[in-house]
Write a protein that holds these residues in place. Structure first.
Motif, mmCIF file in Angstrom:
data_model
loop_
_atom_site.group_PDB
_atom_site.id
_atom_site.type_symbol
_atom_site.label_atom_id
_atom_site.label_comp_id
_atom_site.label_asym_id
_atom_site.label_seq_id
_atom_site.Cartn_x
_atom_site.Cartn_y
_atom_site.Cartn_z
ATOM 1 N N ILE A 1 0.836 -1.202 0.000
ATOM 2 C CA ILE A 1 0.000 0.000 0.000
ATOM 3 C C ILE A 1 0.875 1.259 0.000
ATOM 4 C CG2 ILE A 1 -1.619 1.356 1.389
ATOM 5 C CD1 ILE A 1 -2.858 -1.311 2.289
ATOM 6 N N LEU A 2 1.897 1.260 0.825
ATOM 7 C CA LEU A 2 2.792 2.414 0.905
ATOM 8 C C LEU A 2 3.538 2.638 -0.402
ATOM 9 C CD1 LEU A 2 4.265 1.927 4.503
ATOM 10 C CD2 LEU A 2 2.514 3.562 3.787
ATOM 11 N N LYS A 3 3.922 1.555 -1.063
ATOM 12 C CA LYS A 3 4.583 1.661 -2.365
ATOM 13 C C LYS A 3 3.668 2.356 -3.364
ATOM 14 C CE LYS A 3 6.343 -2.213 -3.876
ATOM 15 N NZ LYS A 3 6.490 -3.683 -4.073
ATOM 16 N N GLY A 4 2.407 1.930 -3.390
ATOM 17 C CA GLY A 4 1.462 2.544 -4.318
ATOM 18 C C GLY A 4 1.278 4.022 -4.049
ATOM 19 N N GLU A 5 1.175 4.383 -2.771
ATOM 20 C CA GLU A 5 1.009 5.793 -2.416
ATOM 21 C C GLU A 5 2.231 6.610 -2.815
ATOM 22 O OE1 GLU A 5 0.215 5.728 1.737
ATOM 23 O OE2 GLU A 5 -1.848 4.997 1.506
ATOM 24 N N PHE A 6 3.418 6.041 -2.619
ATOM 25 C CA PHE A 6 4.647 6.738 -2.979
ATOM 26 C C PHE A 6 4.704 6.983 -4.478
ATOM 27 C CE2 PHE A 6 8.994 6.352 -4.651
ATOM 28 C CZ PHE A 6 9.577 7.454 -4.044
ATOM 29 N N GLN A 7 4.334 5.982 -5.266
ATOM 30 C CA GLN A 7 4.378 6.115 -6.720
ATOM 31 C C GLN A 7 3.397 7.173 -7.210
ATOM 32 O OE1 GLN A 7 3.576 2.036 -7.499
ATOM 33 N NE2 GLN A 7 5.733 1.417 -7.480
ATOM 34 N N ARG A 8 2.236 7.223 -6.590
ATOM 35 C CA ARG A 8 1.256 8.259 -6.970
ATOM 36 C C ARG A 8 1.759 9.644 -6.581
ATOM 37 N NH1 ARG A 8 -2.197 4.036 -5.418
ATOM 38 N NH2 ARG A 8 -2.408 4.827 -3.292
ATOM 39 N N ASP A 9 2.373 9.746 -5.410
ATOM 40 C CA ASP A 9 2.930 11.036 -4.977
ATOM 41 C C ASP A 9 4.042 11.488 -5.918
ATOM 42 O OD1 ASP A 9 1.209 11.048 -2.850
ATOM 43 O OD2 ASP A 9 2.696 10.362 -1.378
ATOM 44 N N LEU A 10 4.824 10.528 -6.375
ATOM 45 C CA LEU A 10 5.924 10.836 -7.277
ATOM 46 C C LEU A 10 5.404 11.366 -8.614
ATOM 47 C CD1 LEU A 10 8.936 10.461 -6.600
ATOM 48 C CD2 LEU A 10 8.933 8.424 -8.044
ATOM 49 N N SER A 11 4.336 10.757 -9.111
ATOM 50 C CA SER A 11 3.769 11.189 -10.393
ATOM 51 C C SER A 11 3.170 12.596 -10.278
ATOM 52 C CB SER A 11 2.711 10.197 -10.870
ATOM 53 O OG SER A 11 1.610 10.183 -9.982
ATOM 54 N N LYS B 1 4.311 14.877 -8.231
ATOM 55 C CA LYS B 1 5.429 15.797 -8.018
ATOM 56 C C LYS B 1 6.205 16.076 -9.290
ATOM 57 C CE LYS B 1 9.475 16.370 -4.970
ATOM 58 N NZ LYS B 1 10.240 15.750 -3.854
ATOM 59 N N TYR B 2 6.405 15.027 -10.125
ATOM 60 C CA TYR B 2 7.274 15.174 -11.282
ATOM 61 C C TYR B 2 6.533 15.135 -12.618
ATOM 62 C CZ TYR B 2 11.026 14.608 -7.919
ATOM 63 O OH TYR B 2 11.876 14.778 -6.860
ATOM 64 N N GLY B 3 5.237 14.994 -12.561
ATOM 65 C CA GLY B 3 4.454 15.103 -13.780
ATOM 66 C C GLY B 3 4.603 13.932 -14.723
ATOM 67 N N ILE B 4 4.582 14.236 -16.018
ATOM 68 C CA ILE B 4 4.477 13.209 -17.048
ATOM 69 C C ILE B 4 5.649 12.238 -17.066
ATOM 70 C CG2 ILE B 4 5.569 14.630 -18.838
ATOM 71 C CD1 ILE B 4 3.439 13.423 -20.772
ATOM 72 N N ARG B 5 6.850 12.725 -16.699
ATOM 73 C CA ARG B 5 7.997 11.819 -16.754
ATOM 74 C C ARG B 5 7.970 10.763 -15.650
ATOM 75 N NH1 ARG B 5 10.528 16.642 -14.793
ATOM 76 N NH2 ARG B 5 11.601 16.372 -12.778
ATOM 77 N N ALA B 6 7.067 10.945 -14.674
ATOM 78 C CA ALA B 6 6.969 9.974 -13.589
ATOM 79 C C ALA B 6 5.796 9.018 -13.757
ATOM 80 C CB ALA B 6 6.848 10.703 -12.244
ATOM 81 N N LEU B 7 5.062 9.136 -14.868
ATOM 82 C CA LEU B 7 3.907 8.259 -15.067
ATOM 83 C C LEU B 7 4.317 6.788 -15.193
ATOM 84 C CD1 LEU B 7 1.724 10.361 -17.564
ATOM 85 C CD2 LEU B 7 1.375 10.029 -15.103
ATOM 86 N N LYS B 8 5.528 6.562 -15.632
ATOM 87 C CA LYS B 8 5.975 5.174 -15.817
ATOM 88 C C LYS B 8 6.020 4.403 -14.503
ATOM 89 C CE LYS B 8 10.932 6.354 -15.607
ATOM 90 N NZ LYS B 8 12.222 6.259 -16.323
ATOM 91 N N TYR B 9 6.155 5.112 -13.363
ATOM 92 C CA TYR B 9 6.271 4.416 -12.084
ATOM 93 C C TYR B 9 4.934 3.860 -11.608
ATOM 94 C CZ TYR B 9 10.503 7.247 -12.214
ATOM 95 O OH TYR B 9 11.679 7.842 -12.612
ATOM 96 N N LEU B 10 3.819 4.381 -12.162
ATOM 97 C CA LEU B 10 2.506 3.907 -11.737
ATOM 98 C C LEU B 10 2.259 2.471 -12.160
ATOM 99 C CD1 LEU B 10 0.301 7.054 -12.520
ATOM 100 C CD2 LEU B 10 1.086 6.252 -10.291
ATOM 101 N N SER B 11 2.958 2.015 -13.157
ATOM 102 C CA SER B 11 2.751 0.648 -13.629
ATOM 103 C C SER B 11 3.663 -0.354 -12.939
ATOM 104 C CB SER B 11 3.000 0.574 -15.142
ATOM 105 O OG SER B 11 4.355 0.938 -15.427
ATOM 106 N N VAL B 12 4.539 0.148 -12.071
ATOM 107 C CA VAL B 12 5.481 -0.742 -11.383
ATOM 108 C C VAL B 12 4.756 -1.495 -10.283
ATOM 109 C CG1 VAL B 12 7.566 -0.838 -9.983
ATOM 110 C CG2 VAL B 12 7.414 0.760 -11.905
ATOM 111 N N GLU B 13 4.903 -2.798 -10.243
ATOM 112 C CA GLU B 13 4.271 -3.607 -9.203
ATOM 113 C C GLU B 13 4.904 -3.294 -7.866
ATOM 114 O OE1 GLU B 13 1.749 -5.680 -9.273
ATOM 115 O OE2 GLU B 13 1.345 -5.363 -11.379
#
Length: 726
Positions: free
Chosen positions: A702-712, A714-726
């Motif tokens: 759960i924390l991983k998912g929240e971090f990835q969403r926060d990252l996207s 914060k950094y916009g379009i270049r961070a969208l790739k992290y949302l698909s990371v398991e």
């Protein structure tokens, strides 16, 4: 017989005038010259009539006296009692005054008590923490600590109090350098140096609005509420402005050795480890000019002071004894080697302050030394987190309780509440627990090793010191008791004590998870070199890695480009390993199965992007792409994002940080001739919880998912790739 009666009648009337009818009447009825009852004599009628009239008059006067007593108000009666007590105190000395003042109501519960302490250097900050614990343990009033300190102590104590977050405690600092001109001219042979003279300047240094203060040495321990000492200011009279306990050694008597010549003192002199200072009276009396004039005069013959400020205080009191109020010895029981402190008290339980004014500390001779020792060690290892309690009825200060309540209301129905709540914790932190001196070479490519550890990894420190000669910043997660164990371990290690370029920062244990990223951030915050190498305590750097990195940094143009230099990681299963002295030796051990690439058998993808096959033959740095779950050990500029403190214990603590570096467009560059080796150890408690608890693994996801969403976000379009990371 009538002649015999008349004198007694006059006596009776005189006693009546004094309002003592009951006594007069009994004397009148019973007294006789031959010791027999007067009623045995024959009384004539006219005499009996006079007696009846007199008796009636006596009853009338007694009734009047009784009515007058009833008219006295309760306050007037209490005032009469107080006046009587003060009169008795004047006759029986200062101890009676203290008893009188203790009988008064306590000082107002929200009255602030001012405490001044001279504290300079790393070692003094450790001592002062034990003092503060003892004060906080008993106190019931708000406190304001005033530290006259150097830059080192101010840095340490500022962080300590900010993170301690004790309710109703204020802290102010005064620059010791600004005070030095007032006292640096005094020759001083005492080990405290110039700082041992700074208490003389407090009436000038402290704010004009402050009228009284308790001054303490760092090596005293309280066994009572400091408010009891504060109350004694009430009994100072006239020009009395300094409260001191008499010296409990023969120092000022000049009897310790042949030709011993101490500074002048009144009797046995006074000890300045505990002082009451009426600042306003001292300012009105021209204190700064007074002590300077006397010091200049005495130094013409004495040449230097031996006991720092204490010599000058005593010389002033010798000439102006009206200044001093003699405190009972219980307020400063001095445990130095030549004291006679046992003679000033009968029961150890009656003592108020123990003063460890000896280099021997706990080894001094005293019949109660075991009692004192246990009290001192209790506060030394006492959990300081327990002293954060709120004062009842005084809520103007800061407290960590508000933060806890907010956290509780926000996450009370969350299965992962424990993880979220501990992320909000601010851990009490003592920076530079051991003596430290910056040892940077001043170059633009200097680099600091950053580490964190708990008590079970302490044995790695000595080996790290032998493998890395450059600066190190290390955060140690420990309880108060464990911090003392670490201190004893360090003091017994020539390797550790021989290094002054290592900053040891104690982060005091609180909560159930190991705050790994919080610790990393604490260590990173103290880095003073341009670059830092982010590693872990269970890795040994190759010999010469420090010098190698200082050369690699400018060659890779890190000053102008966002680059993270990857140091390849390896591991061994052997507790005894002949450490490879070069890359060639390492490759040979790798081929023989003595070494392995790090976590190849349990978590290969964490370091697989390093491309070990390419590294074997590489002679120049090469770029590798970021890949899911990549968590290398890297050399980076010190101005990088902090580690995310939501990740506690085991799992995703480094992965998340590398992911954010990638989001900031850092390039990962593998160094061809650098390596570190992981040494075997028992599994940590947190990894055991991760493996055994499904809830732990669920919350980490759960924390991983929240971090990835926060990252996207914060950094916009270049961070969208992290949302698909398991």
């Amino acid at each position: 017989m009538l002649k015999m009666f008349r004198p007694r009648k006059k006596i009776l009337i005189a006693l009546l005038v004094l309002g003592a009818f009951p006594v007069a009447f009994m004397l009148y009825m019973l007294a006789s010259e031959n010791g027999e009852a007067y009623s045995a004599y024959e009384v004539k009628p006219d005499i009996a009539t006079d007696s009846v009239r007199l008796l009636a008059r006596l009853h009338e006067v007694e009734d009047q006296n009784s009515a007058l007593r009833k008219q006295l108000s309760k306050n007037e009666y209490q005032m009469l009692k107080l006046q009587m007590a003060v009169a008795a105190a004047n006759e029986s000395g200062s101890l009676a005054k203290i008893k009188c003042i203790n009988a008064e109501p306590d000082i107002p519960k929200c009255e602030v008590i001012n405490i001044a302490i001279v504290c300079a250097g790393h070692n003094a900050t450790r001592d002062v923490v034990t003092l503060i614990k003892s004060v906080l343990f008993y106190r019931r009033n708000p406190l304001h600590f005033h530290f006259l300190s150097d830059e080192v102590a101010e840095t340490i104590l500022t962080k300590l109090f900010e993170t301690w977050s004790v309710a109703e405690v204020q802290v102010s600092f005064y620059n010791a350098d600004s005070v030095k001109p007032d006292i640096a001219w005094i020759p001083n042979t005492h080990y405290s140096g110039v700082y041992g003279l700074m208490k003389l300047t407090l009436p000038k240094t402290l704010p004009e609005t402050m009228h009284k203060v308790i001054v303490l040495d760092t090596d005293v321990t309280f066994s009572t509420d400091i408010a009891e000492l504060w109350k004694i200011f009430r009994v100072l009279r006239g020009k009395q402005a300094i409260g001191l306990v008499e010296n409990q050694s023969d120092w000022y008597l000049g009897k310790l050795w042949k030709n011993h010549r101490p500074w002048p003192a009144l009797g046995r002199g006074f000890n300045t480890g505990v002082i009451l200072l009426d600042l306003k009276r001292l300012r009105d009396l021209g204190w700064m000019q007074m002590w300077r004039h006397i010091a200049e005069k005495e130094l013409m013959a004495m040449l230097s002071v031996s006991l720092a400020d204490q010599d000058i205080f005593n010389a002033v009191i010798k000439q102006h004894d009206y200044l001093v109020y003699k405190l009972p010895c219980q307020w400063n029981v001095q445990l130095s080697m030549n004291t006679q402190s046992e003679q000033c008290y009968s029961e150890a339980s009656d003592l108020k302050i123990i003063h460890w004014n000896s280099p021997m500390k706990l080894k001094v001779k005293n019949k109660h030394v075991e009692f004192f020792r246990n009290m001192y060690l209790t506060f030394l290892e006492y959990d300081g987190n327990l002293l954060r309690r709120q004062l009842f009825g005084c809520s103007n200060g800061t407290s960590n309780q508000t933060q806890d309540i907010v956290t509780s209301n926000q996450f009370e129905d969350d299965d992962c509440y424990d993880f979220r709540a501990e992320r909000e914790l601010i851990h009490r932190t003592h920076l530079y627990y051991l003596d430290h001196r910056e040892d940077s070479d001043g170059s633009d490519s200097d680099v600091t090793l950053v580490l964190q550890l708990s008590m079970d990894r302490l044995q790695m420190l000595e080996m790290i010191c032998k493998h890395w000669e450059g600066p190190i910043e290390v955060a140690l997660y420990m309880s108060d008791a464990e911090a003392q164990q670490f201190l004893r371990f360090a003091m017994g290690s020539d390797t550790i004590m021989g290094r002054k370029n290592i900053g040891y920062h104690i982060v005091y244990r609180e909560g159930q998870f190991y705050p790994v990223n919080y610790l990393r951030n604490v260590a990173m915050s103290q880095v003073r070199t341009p670059y830092m190498f982010l590693s872990d305590i269970d890795f040994l750097p190759m010999y010469g890695l420090y010098e190698y990195l200082k050369k690699a940094i400018p060659m890779t143009d890190m000053a102008n480009k966002k680059k993270a230099l990857v140091v390849p990681a390896f591991e061994t299963q052997r507790y005894r390993l002949e450490f490879p002295k070069s890359k060639t030796e390492l490759l040979s051990m790798l081929d023989m199965g003595t070494l392995f690439t790090f976590r190849y058998h349990v978590w290969a993808k964490g370091h697989a992007p390093t491309n070990y096959a390419k590294w074997r033959t590489a002679t120049t740095p090469y770029v590798v792409p970021w890949v899911q779950d990549f968590e290398p050990y890297v050399v980076v500029h010190k101005d990088i994002p902090k580690f995310d403190s939501r990740f506690l214990g085991f799992g995703w603590n480094k992965v998340s940080h590398i992911m954010e570096l990638d989001a900031q467009n850092y390039e990962f560059l593998v160094l061809p001739n650098a390596f570190i080796i992981h040494m075997p150890h028992a599994p940590s408690f947190d990894i055991a919880k991760f493996r055994s608890s499904s809830l732990y693994r669920k919350c980490l996801k759960i924390l991983k998912g929240e971090f990835q969403r926060d990252l996207s976000k914060k950094y916009g379009i270049r961070a969208l790739k992290y949302l698909s990371v398991e």
